[in-house]
Design a protein around this motif. Structure first.
Motif, PDB file in Angstrom:
ATOM      1  N   GLU A   1       0.850  -1.197   0.000  1.00  0.00           N
ATOM      2  CA  GLU A   1       0.000   0.000   0.000  1.00  0.00           C
ATOM      3  C   GLU A   1       0.887   1.248   0.000  1.00  0.00           C
ATOM      4  N   GLY A   2       0.614   2.163  -0.885  1.00  0.00           N
ATOM      5  CA  GLY A   2       1.372   3.406  -0.979  1.00  0.00           C
ATOM      6  C   GLY A   2       2.579   3.320  -1.898  1.00  0.00           C
ATOM      7  N   GLN A   3       2.868   2.162  -2.414  1.00  0.00           N
ATOM      8  CA  GLN A   3       4.050   2.007  -3.263  1.00  0.00           C
ATOM      9  C   GLN A   3       3.887   2.783  -4.567  1.00  0.00           C
ATOM     10  N   HIS A   4       2.692   2.758  -5.146  1.00  0.00           N
ATOM     11  CA  HIS A   4       2.474   3.466  -6.410  1.00  0.00           C
ATOM     12  C   HIS A   4       2.622   4.967  -6.206  1.00  0.00           C
ATOM     13  N   ARG A   5       2.170   5.445  -5.051  1.00  0.00           N
ATOM     14  CA  ARG A   5       2.275   6.877  -4.757  1.00  0.00           C
ATOM     15  C   ARG A   5       3.742   7.262  -4.622  1.00  0.00           C
ATOM     16  N   ARG A   6       4.529   6.456  -3.947  1.00  0.00           N
ATOM     17  CA  ARG A   6       5.953   6.760  -3.763  1.00  0.00           C
ATOM     18  C   ARG A   6       6.693   6.718  -5.102  1.00  0.00           C
TER      19      ARG A   6
ATOM     20  N   THR B   1      10.355  14.487  -7.152  1.00  0.00           N
ATOM     21  CA  THR B   1       9.667  15.721  -6.780  1.00  0.00           C
ATOM     22  C   THR B   1      10.066  16.136  -5.377  1.00  0.00           C
TER      23      THR B   1
ATOM     24  N   ALA C   1       5.411   7.320  -8.030  1.00  0.00           N
ATOM     25  CA  ALA C   1       4.971   8.468  -8.824  1.00  0.00           C
ATOM     26  C   ALA C   1       5.636   9.757  -8.348  1.00  0.00           C
ATOM     27  N   ASN C   2       6.016   9.827  -7.090  1.00  0.00           N
ATOM     28  CA  ASN C   2       6.598  11.043  -6.530  1.00  0.00           C
ATOM     29  C   ASN C   2       8.126  11.059  -6.590  1.00  0.00           C
TER      30      ASN C   2
END
Length: 66
Positions: free
Chosen positions: A51-56, A62, A58-59
């Motif tokens: 969970e949260g891997q895709h968000r990390r 940045t 993508a970021n």
């Protein structure tokens, strides 16, 4: 000494020629058929993404706001 060296050289050449002519070497030591090499099937199931891997991912690159 030169005569002895020449004699030993001729004797060595005769030895190798005699071996090459008189000895029948086998055609090959390996069998004619190819072995059936194939990849093994993987028994492991794919690991689900955390969970949260895709968000990390993508970021990446940045700068955080805080």
């Amino acid at each position: 000494m030169e005569i002895t060296g020449a004699f030993l050289t001729l004797l060595l050449a005769y030895f190798f020629v005699t071996i090459a002519i008189s000895v029948e070497l086998p055609a090959g030591l390996l069998p004619d058929t190819k072995p059936a090499y194939r990849a093994l099937k993987s028994k492991k199931k794919p690991v689900p993404a955390r969970e949260g891997q895709h968000r990390r991912v993508a970021n990446i690159g940045t700068v955080p706001a805080s």
